[in-house]
Write a protein that holds these residues in place. Structure first.
Motif, PDB file in Angstrom:
ATOM      1  N   VAL A   1     -50.632   8.621  -4.053  1.00  9.26           N
ATOM      2  CA  VAL A   1     -50.899   7.598  -5.070  1.00  9.26           C
ATOM      3  C   VAL A   1     -50.292   6.260  -4.655  1.00  9.26           C
ATOM      4  O   VAL A   1     -50.915   5.205  -4.839  1.00  9.26           O
ATOM      5  CB  VAL A   1     -50.339   8.052  -6.433  1.00  9.26           C
ATOM      6  CG1 VAL A   1     -50.503   6.955  -7.474  1.00  9.26           C
ATOM      7  CG2 VAL A   1     -51.029   9.318  -6.901  1.00  9.26           C
ATOM      8  N   ARG A   2     -49.103   6.284  -4.072  1.00  7.35           N
ATOM      9  CA  ARG A   2     -48.487   5.036  -3.622  1.00  7.35           C
ATOM     10  C   ARG A   2     -49.302   4.398  -2.490  1.00  7.35           C
ATOM     11  O   ARG A   2     -49.420   3.168  -2.414  1.00  7.35           O
ATOM     12  CB  ARG A   2     -47.066   5.312  -3.140  1.00  7.35           C
ATOM     13  CG  ARG A   2     -46.078   5.648  -4.257  1.00  7.35           C
ATOM     14  CD  ARG A   2     -45.982   4.546  -5.244  1.00  7.35           C
ATOM     15  NE  ARG A   2     -44.888   4.737  -6.212  1.00  7.35           N
ATOM     16  CZ  ARG A   2     -44.868   4.199  -7.403  1.00  7.35           C
ATOM     17  NH1 ARG A   2     -45.881   3.448  -7.795  1.00  7.35           N
ATOM     18  NH2 ARG A   2     -43.861   4.401  -8.226  1.00  7.35           N
ATOM     19  N   ILE A   3     -49.850   5.222  -1.617  1.00 11.00           N
ATOM     20  CA  ILE A   3     -50.697   4.688  -0.537  1.00 11.00           C
ATOM     21  C   ILE A   3     -51.916   3.988  -1.127  1.00 11.00           C
ATOM     22  O   ILE A   3     -52.294   2.882  -0.710  1.00 11.00           O
ATOM     23  CB  ILE A   3     -51.123   5.822   0.412  1.00 11.00           C
ATOM     24  CG1 ILE A   3     -49.917   6.321   1.211  1.00 11.00           C
ATOM     25  CG2 ILE A   3     -52.225   5.355   1.361  1.00 11.00           C
ATOM     26  CD1 ILE A   3     -50.198   7.569   2.021  1.00 11.00           C
ATOM     27  N   ALA A   4     -52.556   4.628  -2.106  1.00  9.35           N
ATOM     28  CA  ALA A   4     -53.728   4.020  -2.743  1.00  9.35           C
ATOM     29  C   ALA A   4     -53.355   2.738  -3.474  1.00  9.35           C
ATOM     30  O   ALA A   4     -54.098   1.748  -3.439  1.00  9.35           O
ATOM     31  CB  ALA A   4     -54.363   5.025  -3.701  1.00  9.35           C
ATOM     32  N   THR A   5     -52.193   2.726  -4.121  1.00 10.51           N
ATOM     33  CA  THR A   5     -51.782   1.559  -4.903  1.00 10.51           C
ATOM     34  C   THR A   5     -51.527   0.349  -4.017  1.00 10.51           C
ATOM     35  O   THR A   5     -51.898  -0.780  -4.368  1.00 10.51           O
ATOM     36  CB  THR A   5     -50.514   1.892  -5.702  1.00 10.51           C
ATOM     37  OG1 THR A   5     -50.756   3.029  -6.528  1.00 10.51           O
ATOM     38  CG2 THR A   5     -50.113   0.731  -6.585  1.00 10.51           C
ATOM     39  N   ILE A   6     -50.920   0.573  -2.867  1.00 13.42           N
ATOM     40  CA  ILE A   6     -50.565  -0.561  -2.007  1.00 13.42           C
ATOM     41  C   ILE A   6     -51.723  -1.000  -1.119  1.00 13.42           C
ATOM     42  O   ILE A   6     -51.839  -2.169  -0.764  1.00 13.42           O
ATOM     43  CB  ILE A   6     -49.336  -0.208  -1.138  1.00 13.42           C
ATOM     44  CG1 ILE A   6     -48.759  -1.465  -0.484  1.00 13.42           C
ATOM     45  CG2 ILE A   6     -49.673   0.841  -0.087  1.00 13.42           C
ATOM     46  CD1 ILE A   6     -47.443  -1.229   0.228  1.00 13.42           C
TER      47      ILE A   6
ATOM     48  N   ILE B   1     -57.007  -0.456   5.771  1.00 10.88           N
ATOM     49  CA  ILE B   1     -56.743   0.378   6.949  1.00 10.88           C
ATOM     50  C   ILE B   1     -55.455  -0.060   7.640  1.00 10.88           C
ATOM     51  O   ILE B   1     -54.635   0.765   8.075  1.00 10.88           O
ATOM     52  CB  ILE B   1     -57.934   0.309   7.929  1.00 10.88           C
ATOM     53  CG1 ILE B   1     -59.196   0.911   7.298  1.00 10.88           C
ATOM     54  CG2 ILE B   1     -57.598   1.042   9.226  1.00 10.88           C
ATOM     55  CD1 ILE B   1     -59.090   2.372   6.972  1.00 10.88           C
ATOM     56  N   SER B   2     -55.271  -1.380   7.748  1.00  9.34           N
ATOM     57  CA  SER B   2     -54.063  -1.900   8.399  1.00  9.34           C
ATOM     58  C   SER B   2     -52.807  -1.515   7.614  1.00  9.34           C
ATOM     59  O   SER B   2     -51.797  -1.111   8.214  1.00  9.34           O
ATOM     60  CB  SER B   2     -54.165  -3.420   8.522  1.00  9.34           C
ATOM     61  OG  SER B   2     -52.983  -3.953   9.062  1.00  9.34           O
ATOM     62  N   ILE B   3     -52.869  -1.630   6.286  1.00 12.74           N
ATOM     63  CA  ILE B   3     -51.708  -1.267   5.466  1.00 12.74           C
ATOM     64  C   ILE B   3     -51.377   0.209   5.629  1.00 12.74           C
ATOM     65  O   ILE B   3     -50.212   0.586   5.814  1.00 12.74           O
ATOM     66  CB  ILE B   3     -51.986  -1.609   3.990  1.00 12.74           C
ATOM     67  CG1 ILE B   3     -52.010  -3.125   3.793  1.00 12.74           C
ATOM     68  CG2 ILE B   3     -50.921  -0.987   3.085  1.00 12.74           C
ATOM     69  CD1 ILE B   3     -52.461  -3.546   2.412  1.00 12.74           C
ATOM     70  N   ILE B   4     -52.396   1.061   5.588  1.00  9.79           N
ATOM     71  CA  ILE B   4     -52.159   2.505   5.744  1.00  9.79           C
ATOM     72  C   ILE B   4     -51.568   2.807   7.115  1.00  9.79           C
ATOM     73  O   ILE B   4     -50.667   3.645   7.257  1.00  9.79           O
ATOM     74  CB  ILE B   4     -53.477   3.280   5.526  1.00  9.79           C
ATOM     75  CG1 ILE B   4     -53.939   3.143   4.071  1.00  9.79           C
ATOM     76  CG2 ILE B   4     -53.304   4.757   5.873  1.00  9.79           C
ATOM     77  CD1 ILE B   4     -55.315   3.731   3.799  1.00  9.79           C
TER      78      ILE B   4
ATOM     79  N   MET C   1     -47.816  11.951   8.150  1.00 11.34           N
ATOM     80  CA  MET C   1     -48.876  12.962   8.224  1.00 11.34           C
ATOM     81  C   MET C   1     -50.058  12.597   7.336  1.00 11.34           C
ATOM     82  O   MET C   1     -51.218  12.779   7.710  1.00 11.34           O
ATOM     83  CB  MET C   1     -48.319  14.330   7.851  1.00 11.34           C
ATOM     84  CG  MET C   1     -47.450  14.939   8.935  1.00 11.34           C
ATOM     85  SD  MET C   1     -46.964  16.627   8.579  1.00 11.34           S
ATOM     86  CE  MET C   1     -45.754  16.350   7.312  1.00 11.34           C
ATOM     87  N   ILE C   2     -49.780  12.047   6.144  1.00 11.36           N
ATOM     88  CA  ILE C   2     -50.876  11.681   5.245  1.00 11.36           C
ATOM     89  C   ILE C   2     -51.647  10.484   5.795  1.00 11.36           C
ATOM     90  O   ILE C   2     -52.892  10.481   5.809  1.00 11.36           O
ATOM     91  CB  ILE C   2     -50.326  11.367   3.842  1.00 11.36           C
ATOM     92  CG1 ILE C   2     -49.663  12.602   3.240  1.00 11.36           C
ATOM     93  CG2 ILE C   2     -51.442  10.890   2.920  1.00 11.36           C
ATOM     94  CD1 ILE C   2     -49.025  12.369   1.885  1.00 11.36           C
TER      95      ILE C   2
END
Length: 695
Positions: free
Chosen positions: A457-462, A539-542, A560-561
Motif C-alpha cells: 500500500v505504501r508503494i502504491a501511495t508514493i 516506475i522510477s519511484i518503485i 522483493m516486492i
C-alpha cells in the motif's frame, strides 16, 4: 568554636539535617494529588462507560499505587519528627485515614492480575498497613502523637478489618475466576449457532463474571463502604474541631520541621479521602439491590487441598498446618463479624423494601417492559444455565453494554466497495501466486505477512498517489484486523513477531511518502524527474525505493516486492495500479479467511484475567466484518460446529480449501458434518481452491 569536619566542639553538626523537610512535604502532597487524579479518572471512566459500580483501572492494587501510597503515608511512618502544632498532629490521622480509604477503594481490583502477582501485591499492602499500625502505636507511646489517640485506634481497627476482608476476597475470587472462565470457554466451543452469536454469549458471560463486578456485587462491599464511611466521618469531625473551631491549642509559637508544606498535606489528603470515600459509597448504592453472597471457595479445591495435607506426613505435622488452622480461625471470626454487622441488617432492610413494594432502584423485580428487550430475550437461556451463575439483572446490564460497544465500531465502507469491484482471484497463475514463487527463489519458505501488505500500500501511495486513495482508506479500516490475524495465526518465531511490529510502526508513520519522495527526486534531479511521464515517474519511484530506505528488515521485504513489480511491463499507470490492487486484494483475502480461526484461538487460549478484553476485541472485529460475510470464503476452525460468521441461515457452498501441510477441510451446508482429506501436492503452495456458492 572549633570545627573538625562535620563536628563542632566534638559534637556532630546536625543543623542542616531538617532543611529539606519542607520539600519532602510538598513531595508527599504531590503523591497525594496523583492518587486523587487516579481516583477521579476511575470515576470519570466509570460514568463514561456507564459502569456505575466504578471499576478500578487507574487506582488499582499494583506496584505503582503501592509506591505512591507509601510516599503519601510517610508522616504516619515518621517516628522522630516533632509535631508541635494541631495540624501536625492531624496530619498523622489524615495519612492513616488515607491508607484506610485506599484499601477500600481498590478492593474490586483484586482479581485483575494473575494469582501470584495479586498475592505479592497483597503482601506488600499488608506490610505497609502493619508498618503504619505499629509506627502509630510507637508514636502514641513515645509522645509524638499527643492528640486524637482514640481516633487513631478507631482507624487502625478499620485497617485491620479491611486487610482481613481483602485477603478473604483475594483467596475467593482467584478460586472462582478460573472456573468461570473455563466454563464460558466450554460454552463457546460447544455452542450451536454462528460465531457472532457465540462471541455475544461470551461477552455477556464475561461481563457477569468480571472479577471487579463480582466483588462489587458481593455483600462484603457493604462492610468495606461502612468502614470507609466511618473513618471519613471520624476524620471530618477531628478536622472541624481542630481547624475550624480552633478549640485545640498545643504549643504556641512552635513549628514543625515540615513548615508550610504541612497545611498543603493535610488539605490534599482530606480532599482525597472525601472523594475516594464518596466513590466507594456510590459504588455500594449503585449495586445495593443486586448484591449476592456467592463469593465462596470451591468445595472441590478445598477438599483437594485438605487431602494433600492429610496424605503428606511432612505437611500434616508442620508449621504449615498450624498456619492453615490459624487462617481458618481468622476467616471464621471475620465471617461471623460479617454476618452480625452486614448480613442481618442487610436482610432486614431488604425485607422492609420488599414489604413496602419497592423494586430496588427499578431493576430487581420482573418488569414486563424490560423483559421484552431483544438482547436479553436472545440470550434468555443463559439465565437457566446453572454453571454460568447468570441472573436477569446482570444479563440486562451486559446486553446494554454490548449494544453500546457494537454501535461504537465503524463499518468497512471503502473495503466493501473495493472487494465488490475487484474480487479475490483464488487460483493458480494469479499475481500473488507468482509473487510467492518470486519470493521463494530468494528466500525459500517465505510467507506473506502484514508487513508485505503495508509495504504494498505504501508503494502504491508514493508511486501513484492519484489512484491509491481507496487502498489507503481500506487499509485504515482493516489494518487492525489484519495485524490481529497475523499475530494469532503466524508462527511465534522472533522473525514473524518482528515483522508484525514493523508493520504496525510503518503504518502508523503517516509521513512515509514525505520522507522518501524528496530523496528519490534528488537522485534524478528535479527538472529531469518532472519531465518524465506519469508511468515513468511511478516506475522510477518503485525502482529507487529500496535504495533510499535504510531500515534493513523493511528494505529486504521492500526490495522483493519492488523487484517483482518491475519484472512486468505496463502500458499505463492504470494498468500498474490495477495489478497492485489485485495483489493487495489477494493478500488481504489470505488473511481474512483465517479470521474465524484467529478469533477462536484468541478466546479459547486467553487467561482468565484477560478474558473479558479478548472477547470485547473479538466482538469489535466481528462487527467490522459484518458487511464482508458474503464477500469472503471464511475458513472455520476444525473440531467445532461453527459454519457461519454472522448469519444463521444455511448456505449451500463449500468452504475454501486451505493446504497448510496438514489437511484439507470441506464444510457441509449445516456445519454438523465434515470430511477431512489429506492435502495433495498440487496445492502445497498454500493456494486456495474455491468452490461455487449456491444460496
Amino acid at each position: 568554636m572549633e570545627r573538625q569536619g562535620n563536628c563542632v566542639d566534638g559534637k556532630l553538626d546536625d543543623s542542616n539535617y531538617s532543611s529539606p523537610m519542607p520539600l519532602i512535604g510538598f513531595y508527599i502532597t504531590g503523591a497525594t494529588l496523583v492518587c486523587l487524579l487516579f481516583i477521579l479518572l476511575d470515576v470519570f471512566v466509570g460514568f463514561r462507560n456507564r459502569k456505575r459500580w466504578l471499576p478500578c483501572r487507574f487506582f488499582s492494587l499494583n506496584s505503582l499505587t503501592l509506591t505512591l501510597l507509601s510516599i503519601a503515608v510517610k508522616l504516619p511512618l515518621d517516628l522522630t519528627s516533632s509535631m508541635p502544632n494541631v495540624e501536625d498532629q492531624l496530619s498523622k490521622l489524615t495519612g492513616t485515614t488515607f491508607l484506610c480509604m485506599s484499601m477500600g477503594f481498590f478492593m474490586p481490583s483484586l482479581g485483575t492480575t494473575r494469582e501470584s502477582e495479586c498475592y505479592t501485591n497483597m503482601a506488600a499492602m499488608s506490610i505497609l498497613a502493619i508498618a503504619v499500625a505499629v509506627n502509630i502505636c510507637i508514636q502514641m507511646h513515645t509522645g509524638v502523637i499527643i492528640l486524637f489517640r482514640a481516633q487513631h485506634i478507631m482507624i487502625l481497627c478499620c485497617i485491620v478489618v479491611l486487610l482481613t476482608a481483602l485477603w478473604c476476597c483475594a483467596f475467593n475470587i482467584h478460586n472462582q475466576k478460573e472456573v468461570l472462565a473455563d466454563r464460558v470457554k466450554d460454552h463457546f466451543r460447544k455452542g450451536q449457532k454462528s460465531m457472532l452469536h457465540r462471541v455475544k454469549m461470551s461477552y455477556l458471560c464475561s461481563y457477569n463474571s468480571n472479577t471487579q463486578f463480582v466483588l462489587c456485587r458481593h455483600q462484603i462491599t457493604t462492610l468495606v463502604a461502612a468502614l470507609c464511611l466511618f473513618s471519613s466521618i471520624v476524620l471530618l469531625k477531628v478536622a472541624f474541631q481542630s481547624l475550624v473551631s480552633r478549640k485545640l491549642i498545643l504549643c504556641d509559637g512552635a513549628q514543625s520541621v515540615y513548615k508550610g508544606s504541612m497545611k498543603a498535606i493535610v488539605v490534599c489528603q482530606i480532599i482525597t479521602v472525601l472523594v475516594g470515600s464518596s466513590a466507594i459509597i456510590f459504588r455500594l448504592l449503585s449495586l445495593f439491590g443486586h448484591q449476592s453472597a456467592k463469593l465462596t471457595i470451591q468445595r472441590e479445591q478445598v477438599t483437594d487441598a485438605q487431602s494433600v495435607i492429610s496424605r503428606n506426613p511432612i505437611l500434616r505435622g508442620s508449621i504449615f498446618s498450624s498456619l492453615t488452622n490459624f487462617l481458618k480461625g481468622l476467616m471464621l471470626i471475620f465471617v461471623s463479624l460479617l454476618v452480625l454487622v452486614v448480613e442481618i441488617p442487610f436482610a432486614f432492610f431488604e425485607g422492609c423494601l420488599t414489604a413496602m413494594g419497592s423494586d430496588c432502584n427499578g431493576c430487581c423485580k420482573n418488569n414486563p417492559s424490560k423483559k421484552n428487550d431483544e438482547a436479553v430475550e436472545e440470550f434468555k437461556d443463559l439465565i437457566n444455565e446453572r454453571e454460568l451463575w447468570l441472573h436477569e439483572w446482570p444479563l440486562r446490564k451486559g446486553a446494554q453494554d454490548m449494544k453500546r460497544w457494537i454501535e461504537k465500531n465503524k463499518t468497512l465502507n471503502h473495503l466493501v466497495k473495493l472487494l465488490s469491484k475487484t474480487p479475490p482471484s483464488n487460483h493458480q497463475g494469479t499475481p500473488v501466486y507468482h509473487l510467492k514463487a518470486h519470493y521463494n527463489l530468494a528466500r525459500p519458505g517465505y510467507e506473506i505477512s502484514s508487513l508485505s501488505i503495508v509495504l504494498l500500500v505504501r508503494i502504491a501511495t508514493i508511486s501513484i498517489p492519484s489512484l491509491s486513495g481507496s487502498l489507503s482508506s481500506s487499509m485504515d479500516e482493516i489494518f487492525e484486523v489484519i495485524h490481529f490475524v497475523d499475530r494469532k495465526i503466524s508462527s511465534s518465531s522472533f522473525q514473524n513477531k518482528k515483522k508484525a511490529m514493523l508493520a504496525e510502526a510503518l503504518w502508523e508513520n503517516r509521513n512515509f511518502c514525505g520522507v522518501l519522495l524528496p530523496k528519490i527526486i534528488r537522485i534524478h534531479g528535479k527538472d529531469a524527474f518532472q519531465a518524465l511521464s506519469e508511468l515513468d515517474k511511478a516506475i522510477s519511484i518503485i525502482g529507487h525505493l529500496k535504495e533510499v530506505l535504510r531500515t534493513d528488515s523493511v528494505q529486504k521485504e521492500l526490495a522483493m516486492i519492488t523487484d517483482f513489480l518491475l519484472v512486468r511491463g505496463y502500458q499505463s499507470t492504470g494498468e500498474l495500479y490495477g495489478y497492485i490492487e489485485q495483489i493487495y486484494i489477494d493478500m488481504l483475502n489470505e488473511y481474512l479467511i483465517q479470521l474465524p480461526n484467529a478469533i477462536f484461538k484468541e478466546i479459547i487460549e486467553g487467561h482468565a484475567e484477560e478474558y473479558e478484553e479478548k472477547v470485547k476485541f473479538a466482538l469489535k472485529v466481528l462487527c467490522k466484518m459484518e458487511q464482508l460475510e458474503d464477500l469472503v470464503h471464511w475458513s472455520f476452525p476444525t473440531g467445532t460446529t461453527i459454519s457461519h460468521l454472522m448469519s444463521e441461515q444455511d448456505h449451500q457452498f463449500s468452504f475454501p480449501v486451505m493446504t497448510d501441510g496438514s489437511s484439507v477441510v470441506f464444510e457441509s451446508s449445516t456445519g454438523l458434518t465434515r470430511n477431512t482429506f489429506q492435502s495433495v501436492e498440487a496445492f502445497t503452495d498454500n493456494s486456495i481452491l474455491t468452490a461455487t456458492r449456491d444460496e
